[in-house]
Design a protein around this motif. Structure first.
Motif, PDB file in Angstrom:
ATOM      1  N   PHE A   1       0.851  -1.176   0.000  1.00  0.00           N
ATOM      2  CA  PHE A   1       0.000   0.000   0.000  1.00  0.00           C
ATOM      3  C   PHE A   1       0.894   1.234   0.000  1.00  0.00           C
ATOM      4  N   TYR A   2       0.680   2.096  -0.983  1.00  0.00           N
ATOM      5  CA  TYR A   2       1.430   3.345  -1.110  1.00  0.00           C
ATOM      6  C   TYR A   2       0.470   4.492  -0.854  1.00  0.00           C
ATOM      7  N   THR A   3       0.884   5.436  -0.026  1.00  0.00           N
ATOM      8  CA  THR A   3       0.054   6.587   0.310  1.00  0.00           C
ATOM      9  C   THR A   3       0.864   7.854   0.096  1.00  0.00           C
ATOM     10  N   ALA A   4       0.288   8.815  -0.609  1.00  0.00           N
ATOM     11  CA  ALA A   4       0.942  10.111  -0.816  1.00  0.00           C
ATOM     12  C   ALA A   4      -0.038  11.210  -0.417  1.00  0.00           C
ATOM     13  N   VAL A   5       0.456  12.203   0.289  1.00  0.00           N
ATOM     14  CA  VAL A   5      -0.369  13.355   0.676  1.00  0.00           C
ATOM     15  C   VAL A   5       0.364  14.634   0.302  1.00  0.00           C
ATOM     16  N   THR A   6      -0.383  15.717   0.204  1.00  0.00           N
ATOM     17  CA  THR A   6       0.225  16.993  -0.125  1.00  0.00           C
ATOM     18  C   THR A   6       1.146  17.441   1.002  1.00  0.00           C
ATOM     19  N   PRO A   7       2.174  18.208   0.658  1.00  0.00           N
ATOM     20  CA  PRO A   7       3.088  18.730   1.692  1.00  0.00           C
ATOM     21  C   PRO A   7       2.342  19.615   2.686  1.00  0.00           C
ATOM     22  N   GLY A   8       2.912  19.746   3.877  1.00  0.00           N
ATOM     23  CA  GLY A   8       2.360  20.652   4.868  1.00  0.00           C
ATOM     24  C   GLY A   8       1.431  20.013   5.868  1.00  0.00           C
ATOM     25  N   THR A   9       1.315  18.697   5.852  1.00  0.00           N
ATOM     26  CA  THR A   9       0.506  18.002   6.854  1.00  0.00           C
ATOM     27  C   THR A   9       1.434  17.405   7.907  1.00  0.00           C
ATOM     28  N   ASP A  10       0.873  16.901   8.982  1.00  0.00           N
ATOM     29  CA  ASP A  10       1.680  16.259  10.020  1.00  0.00           C
ATOM     30  C   ASP A  10       1.999  14.808   9.682  1.00  0.00           C
ATOM     31  N   PHE A  11       1.514  14.351   8.559  1.00  0.00           N
ATOM     32  CA  PHE A  11       1.708  12.977   8.106  1.00  0.00           C
ATOM     33  C   PHE A  11       2.854  12.977   7.089  1.00  0.00           C
ATOM     34  N   PRO A  12       3.713  11.927   7.047  1.00  0.00           N
ATOM     35  CA  PRO A  12       4.759  11.883   6.019  1.00  0.00           C
ATOM     36  C   PRO A  12       4.131  12.016   4.626  1.00  0.00           C
ATOM     37  N   GLU A  13       4.825  12.690   3.716  1.00  0.00           N
ATOM     38  CA  GLU A  13       4.280  12.903   2.376  1.00  0.00           C
ATOM     39  C   GLU A  13       4.096  11.604   1.605  1.00  0.00           C
ATOM     40  N   PHE A  14       4.869  10.574   1.922  1.00  0.00           N
ATOM     41  CA  PHE A  14       4.762   9.293   1.235  1.00  0.00           C
ATOM     42  C   PHE A  14       5.023   8.171   2.224  1.00  0.00           C
ATOM     43  N   THR A  15       4.197   7.150   2.191  1.00  0.00           N
ATOM     44  CA  THR A  15       4.432   5.952   3.001  1.00  0.00           C
ATOM     45  C   THR A  15       4.198   4.708   2.150  1.00  0.00           C
ATOM     46  N   ALA A  16       4.887   3.642   2.506  1.00  0.00           N
ATOM     47  CA  ALA A  16       4.686   2.338   1.872  1.00  0.00           C
ATOM     48  C   ALA A  16       4.653   1.292   2.977  1.00  0.00           C
ATOM     49  N   VAL A  17       3.696   0.393   2.874  1.00  0.00           N
ATOM     50  CA  VAL A  17       3.549  -0.695   3.835  1.00  0.00           C
ATOM     51  C   VAL A  17       3.416  -1.990   3.044  1.00  0.00           C
ATOM     52  N   GLY A  18       4.176  -3.005   3.424  1.00  0.00           N
ATOM     53  CA  GLY A  18       4.088  -4.314   2.790  1.00  0.00           C
ATOM     54  C   GLY A  18       3.468  -5.308   3.748  1.00  0.00           C
ATOM     55  N   LEU A  19       2.550  -6.149   3.213  1.00  0.00           N
ATOM     56  CA  LEU A  19       1.890  -7.168   4.025  1.00  0.00           C
ATOM     57  C   LEU A  19       1.978  -8.533   3.335  1.00  0.00           C
ATOM     58  N   VAL A  20       2.183  -9.567   4.110  1.00  0.00           N
ATOM     59  CA  VAL A  20       2.088 -10.945   3.645  1.00  0.00           C
ATOM     60  C   VAL A  20       0.977 -11.591   4.447  1.00  0.00           C
ATOM     61  N   ASP A  21      -0.007 -12.118   3.757  1.00  0.00           N
ATOM     62  CA  ASP A  21      -1.172 -12.739   4.399  1.00  0.00           C
ATOM     63  C   ASP A  21      -1.800 -11.809   5.444  1.00  0.00           C
ATOM     64  N   GLY A  22      -1.799 -10.511   5.150  1.00  0.00           N
ATOM     65  CA  GLY A  22      -2.420  -9.529   6.038  1.00  0.00           C
ATOM     66  C   GLY A  22      -1.544  -9.064   7.189  1.00  0.00           C
ATOM     67  N   GLU A  23      -0.321  -9.602   7.315  1.00  0.00           N
ATOM     68  CA  GLU A  23       0.589  -9.211   8.389  1.00  0.00           C
ATOM     69  C   GLU A  23       1.642  -8.244   7.836  1.00  0.00           C
ATOM     70  N   GLN A  24       1.785  -7.091   8.474  1.00  0.00           N
ATOM     71  CA  GLN A  24       2.774  -6.114   8.028  1.00  0.00           C
ATOM     72  C   GLN A  24       4.177  -6.660   8.237  1.00  0.00           C
ATOM     73  N   PHE A  25       4.986  -6.624   7.163  1.00  0.00           N
ATOM     74  CA  PHE A  25       6.368  -7.098   7.288  1.00  0.00           C
ATOM     75  C   PHE A  25       7.391  -6.004   7.018  1.00  0.00           C
ATOM     76  N   MET A  26       6.978  -4.894   6.365  1.00  0.00           N
ATOM     77  CA  MET A  26       7.920  -3.804   6.113  1.00  0.00           C
ATOM     78  C   MET A  26       7.207  -2.468   6.129  1.00  0.00           C
ATOM     79  N   TYR A  27       8.021  -1.402   6.325  1.00  0.00           N
ATOM     80  CA  TYR A  27       7.490  -0.040   6.386  1.00  0.00           C
ATOM     81  C   TYR A  27       8.523   0.915   5.810  1.00  0.00           C
ATOM     82  N   TYR A  28       8.047   1.951   5.132  1.00  0.00           N
ATOM     83  CA  TYR A  28       8.890   3.022   4.599  1.00  0.00           C
ATOM     84  C   TYR A  28       8.096   4.313   4.672  1.00  0.00           C
ATOM     85  N   ASP A  29       8.756   5.412   4.999  1.00  0.00           N
ATOM     86  CA  ASP A  29       8.102   6.708   4.826  1.00  0.00           C
ATOM     87  C   ASP A  29       9.122   7.754   4.393  1.00  0.00           C
ATOM     88  N   SER A  30       8.615   8.875   3.898  1.00  0.00           N
ATOM     89  CA  SER A  30       9.466   9.918   3.331  1.00  0.00           C
ATOM     90  C   SER A  30      10.301  10.637   4.381  1.00  0.00           C
TER      91      SER A  30
END
Length: 106
Positions: A25-54
């Motif tokens: 799942f990749y998420t991008a938001v406009t700059p200027g929020t309290d949330f990272p501008e980009f995040t990526a989450v990887g899941l195997v069988d519904g279990e999160q195994f990796m995370y990345y953010d900007s």
């Protein structure tokens, strides 16, 4: 008046052998929020195994089974791939903001 934040979420589902699922799942938001501008989450069988953010700019393992089975080369390659997606998403956010006449500021 603040401009409303734009949000893109895309999920990619890959299934192999019919017994397991892999989702990103990749998420991008406009700059200027309290949330990272980009995040990526990887899941195997519904279990999160990796995370990345900007903010951290690095893919990190979230469970022991991946930490114990993949080395630094895997995480370097994964980080590079996700950073390419991040660049595409940031470009897309900029295009959408232009088309909807959003300056990103007050």
């Amino acid at each position: 008046m603040k401009a409303a934040a734009l949000l893109f979420i895309i999920g990619l589902l890959l299934v192999s052998g019919g017994s397991h699922s892999l989702q990103y799942f990749y998420t991008a938001v406009t700059p200027g929020t309290d949330f990272p501008e980009f995040t990526a989450v990887g899941l195997v069988d519904g279990e999160q195994f990796m995370y990345y953010d900007s903010n951290i700019r690095q893919a990190i393992p979230k469970v022991d089974w991946i930490k114990n089975n993949e080395g630094p080369d895997y995480w370097t390659r994964t980080t590079q791939i996700i950073q390419r997606f991040e660049a595409i998403y940031k470009d897309s956010i900029g295009t959408v903001m232009q088309r909807f006449n959003q300056s990103g500021g007050e």
